[in-house]
Design a protein around this motif. Structure first.
Motif, PDB file in Angstrom:
ATOM      1  N   ILE A   1      85.399 133.268  47.656  1.00 24.12           N
ATOM      2  CA  ILE A   1      86.427 132.251  47.478  1.00 24.12           C
ATOM      3  C   ILE A   1      87.711 133.006  47.968  1.00 24.12           C
ATOM      4  CG2 ILE A   1      88.318 132.065  45.091  1.00 24.12           C
ATOM      5  CD1 ILE A   1      85.251 130.329  44.571  1.00 24.12           C
ATOM      6  N   THR A   2      88.460 131.852  49.110  1.00 18.74           N
ATOM      7  CA  THR A   2      89.559 131.625  49.658  1.00 18.74           C
ATOM      8  C   THR A   2      90.892 131.120  48.984  1.00 18.74           C
ATOM      9  OG1 THR A   2      88.466 130.838  50.941  1.00 18.74           O
ATOM     10  CG2 THR A   2      88.415 132.470  51.033  1.00 18.74           C
ATOM     11  N   GLY A   3      91.812 131.906  49.477  1.00 20.41           N
ATOM     12  CA  GLY A   3      92.537 130.412  49.174  1.00 20.41           C
ATOM     13  C   GLY A   3      93.979 130.744  47.710  1.00 20.41           C
ATOM     14  N   ILE A   4      93.269 131.873  47.337  1.00 17.99           N
ATOM     15  CA  ILE A   4      93.894 132.712  45.928  1.00 17.99           C
ATOM     16  C   ILE A   4      95.473 132.631  45.964  1.00 17.99           C
ATOM     17  CG2 ILE A   4      94.145 134.169  44.001  1.00 17.99           C
ATOM     18  CD1 ILE A   4      91.216 135.319  44.722  1.00 17.99           C
ATOM     19  N   PRO A   5      96.208 132.024  45.500  1.00 12.17           N
ATOM     20  CA  PRO A   5      97.893 131.968  45.565  1.00 12.17           C
ATOM     21  C   PRO A   5      98.592 134.298  45.913  1.00 12.17           C
ATOM     22  CG  PRO A   5      97.244 129.856  43.768  1.00 12.17           C
ATOM     23  CD  PRO A   5      96.473 131.121  44.073  1.00 12.17           C
ATOM     24  N   PRO A   6      99.083 134.193  46.165  1.00 11.06           N
ATOM     25  CA  PRO A   6      99.431 135.735  46.381  1.00 11.06           C
ATOM     26  C   PRO A   6     100.598 135.838  44.363  1.00 11.06           C
ATOM     27  CG  PRO A   6     100.571 134.883  48.168  1.00 11.06           C
ATOM     28  CD  PRO A   6      99.930 133.803  46.849  1.00 11.06           C
ATOM     29  N   ALA A   7      99.354 136.423  43.348  1.00 10.97           N
ATOM     30  CA  ALA A   7     100.293 136.591  42.314  1.00 10.97           C
ATOM     31  C   ALA A   7      99.606 138.856  42.081  1.00 10.97           C
ATOM     32  CB  ALA A   7      99.062 136.528  41.655  1.00 10.97           C
ATOM     33  N   PRO A   8     100.218 139.180  41.138  1.00 18.72           N
ATOM     34  CA  PRO A   8     100.131 141.016  40.588  1.00 18.72           C
ATOM     35  C   PRO A   8      98.474 140.807  40.170  1.00 18.72           C
ATOM     36  CG  PRO A   8     101.337 139.732  39.855  1.00 18.72           C
ATOM     37  CD  PRO A   8     101.092 139.255  40.458  1.00 18.72           C
ATOM     38  N   LYS A   9      97.785 141.720  40.441  1.00 15.85           N
ATOM     39  CA  LYS A   9      96.523 141.441  40.217  1.00 15.85           C
ATOM     40  C   LYS A   9      96.264 141.533  38.368  1.00 15.85           C
ATOM     41  CE  LYS A   9      96.205 147.075  38.731  1.00 15.85           C
ATOM     42  NZ  LYS A   9      95.678 147.763  39.768  1.00 15.85           N
ATOM     43  N   GLY A  10      94.603 140.589  37.895  1.00 16.04           N
ATOM     44  CA  GLY A  10      94.825 140.975  36.820  1.00 16.04           C
ATOM     45  C   GLY A  10      95.513 139.069  36.220  1.00 16.04           C
TER      46      GLY A  10
ATOM     47  N   MET B   1      94.214 126.888  39.645  1.00 20.60           N
ATOM     48  CA  MET B   1      95.579 126.693  40.137  1.00 20.60           C
ATOM     49  C   MET B   1      96.190 127.263  38.918  1.00 20.60           C
ATOM     50  SD  MET B   1      94.914 126.788  43.744  1.00 20.60           S
ATOM     51  CE  MET B   1      96.191 127.016  44.223  1.00 20.60           C
ATOM     52  N   PRO B   2      97.982 126.914  39.545  1.00 23.58           N
ATOM     53  CA  PRO B   2      99.085 127.099  38.293  1.00 23.58           C
ATOM     54  C   PRO B   2      99.709 125.295  38.326  1.00 23.58           C
ATOM     55  CG  PRO B   2     100.467 128.501  40.412  1.00 23.58           C
ATOM     56  CD  PRO B   2      98.951 127.639  40.341  1.00 23.58           C
ATOM     57  N   GLY B   3     100.282 125.270  37.264  1.00 21.33           N
ATOM     58  CA  GLY B   3     100.928 123.988  37.141  1.00 21.33           C
ATOM     59  C   GLY B   3      99.908 122.786  37.194  1.00 21.33           C
ATOM     60  N   GLY B   4      98.782 122.827  36.415  1.00 20.21           N
ATOM     61  CA  GLY B   4      97.915 121.713  36.960  1.00 20.21           C
ATOM     62  C   GLY B   4      96.616 121.184  37.847  1.00 20.21           C
ATOM     63  N   GLN B   5      97.377 122.088  38.918  1.00 21.92           N
ATOM     64  CA  GLN B   5      97.354 121.412  40.533  1.00 21.92           C
ATOM     65  C   GLN B   5      95.591 121.790  39.968  1.00 21.92           C
ATOM     66  OE1 GLN B   5      98.991 122.464  43.549  1.00 21.92           O
ATOM     67  NE2 GLN B   5     100.534 123.899  42.719  1.00 21.92           N
ATOM     68  N   ASN B   6      94.604 120.602  40.652  1.00 20.57           N
ATOM     69  CA  ASN B   6      92.762 120.415  40.648  1.00 20.57           C
ATOM     70  C   ASN B   6      92.900 122.069  41.922  1.00 20.57           C
ATOM     71  OD1 ASN B   6      92.769 118.570  39.891  1.00 20.57           O
ATOM     72  ND2 ASN B   6      92.625 117.421  41.781  1.00 20.57           N
TER      73      ASN B   6
END
Length: 454
Positions: A408-417, A441-446
């Motif tokens: 899986i690629t394209g995970i948005p930058p964010a703290p672990k967990g 994805m945040p904000g209800g995106q697909n």
């Protein structure tokens, strides 16, 4: 009738790597099992006109299927293209693909694939349906325990049957069988067997064959006799002249019999069925006449074995019924109005927390089935995740079967967990597994979705 014993239990070697304990236990077979590279599938070598010829277990199985197909076509006087395949409960999906490959090499397409005790359950359901018609009754649900032990595998199933519908409640199995009983007895008769047959020339293979045949004949006779005389001439002045008693035979194989008893009790627990609730006990397979096994099952379930099913033909008759049902054959008496509801024989899940195996679809879950689980990242700003899928019932991935993996690629930058990764496992009615994974994805995106199927 596909019998592993008829080709020296070759089915047991299909789809295994050379580090597998089952492969290493096959060194007394009358051919060489080559294990040259760690983690690589073994191949076998046999003496043909004083020359070693090598091939894979799948190719040997394909040759056997070609012969079986030719016999069937001669009997039916028409081409045979489809096959209903019965497999041991403990077979991994990788082993199933190797068996399917052998079928393809033989020019056969797998129409249906079912665990062997499931085929027996279908035959039992037909008999119960016929009983209802003959007695003009509505028919109540019957609980049956099916114990199947052949040359290389031991399977147990608990099924609830009513009105031609057979609901498999639980399956359990392992790679123990008549071959293990045979080898234990051979080692008992000839304690230094491994060193005695350490050289694998044609003469040694012939002598080992003599010992195997004599031992197997003795085991068969012990089903109806309390003792048996064994006489084998191994050459060079060495002979085996021994009276083998039934009690002695049972003690030599005590560990195998104990494992069979454990498997039966485990299957009853998994099915949430008490021993006294079992209506019928069905013993099938080549080992079904061993008195110790019959005694164990009778003691556990407090029932005498069901006698209306031929133990050597049960699985193939059930497979033939499944073929008739799948092909739409009509029966004026309605005895083909049958259905078997199957369960997952092994758990399927992913690797997580290092080498831990996390089941998503658990063993004995009714199929078809779809399960979703949310996982997360283990590092800050983790941009990708490797999804590794395994099958089995052990706690660590090393002890289970690797099915496949994808990234899986394209995970948005964010703290672990914080990121959420949805993993979905789906098994359809044909036992085809599909794996989907996506980042929520945040904000209800697909979500971004990747998938693996097989």
């Amino acid at each position: 009738m596909l019998s592993g014993a008829a080709i020296f239990n070759i089915k047991r070697l299909v789809g295994r790597v050379d580090t597998d304990p089952v492969v290493h236990a096959s060194k007394s077979l009358p051919f060489l099992v080559q294990t040259l590279n760690i983690g690589v599938r073994p191949f076998i070598a046999a003496l043909v006109k004083n020359m070693w010829r090598s091939t894979s277990p799948e190719e040997v199985l394909a040759i056997f299927l070609i012969e079986l197909r030719a016999m069937s076509e001669a009997h039916l006087k028409r081409p045979v293209r489809n096959i209903v395949l019965t497999i041991p409960v403990s077979f991994s999906r990788f082993q199933i693909t190797r068996i399917e490959r052998a079928c393809a090499m033989a020019g056969l397409q797998v129409l249906r694939l079912m665990p062997e005790p499931t085929a027996v359950a279908l035959l039992y359901a037909q008999q119960q349906q016929q009983n209802v018609h003959e007695n003009m009754g509505s028919g109540s649900e019957k609980i049956a325990l099916i114990f199947n032990m052949g040359a290389g595998f031991c399977d147990v199933a608990v099924t609830a049957t009513a009105g031609g519908v057979s609901q498999i409640k639980a399956l359990a199995g392992n790679a123990l069988g008549g071959e293990d009983i045979l080898l234990n007895t051979m080692h008992h008769l000839l304690p230094d067997m491994d060193s005695h047959f350490s050289t694998r020339g044609i003469e040694e293979i012939r002598k080992m064959g003599l010992l195997r045949v004599a031992t197997q004949d003795a085991i068969h006779k012990l089903s109806s006799q309390s003792d048996v005389q064994i006489d084998v001439d191994l050459g060079n002045g060495r002979k085996i002249c021994k009276v083998l008693r039934r009690e002695e035979f049972e003690e030599v194989n005590r560990e195998i019999f104990m494992k069979c008893e454990t498997l039966i009790k485990q299957c009853l627990r998994d099915a949430k069925v008490d021993e006294e609730d079992v209506n019928d006990v069905i013993l099938v397979g080549g080992c079904s006449n061993i008195p110790k096994l019959r005694n164990i099952i009778t003691t556990v379930c407090k029932r005498e074995p069901y006698t209306r099913i031929n133990p050597l033909e049960a699985a193939v008759r059930g497979a033939a019924l499944e073929g008739a049902v799948a092909s739409g054959v009509n029966d004026p008496f309605g005895s083909l109005d049958l259905l078997t509801i199957q369960v997952a024989p092994l758990s399927i899940g992913i690797r997580a927390d290092g080498n831990s195996f996390i089941p998503i679809i658990h063993q004995n879950t009714t199929m078809p089935v779809r399960r979703d689980v949310i996982f997360t990242t283990v590092h800050d700003n983790q941009a990708e995740a490797l999804i590794v899928v395994y099958e089995g019932n052990e706690k660590t991935v090393e002890d289970n079967h690797l099915l496949g993996y994808f990234k899986i690629t394209g995970i948005p930058p964010a703290p672990k967990g914080v990121p959420e990764i949805n993993i979905c496992l789906d098994i359809d009615a044909s036992n085809v597994l599909r794996v989907f994974a996506g980042v929520i994805m945040p904000g209800g995106q697909n979500p971004r979705v990747s998938s693996y199927g097989g």
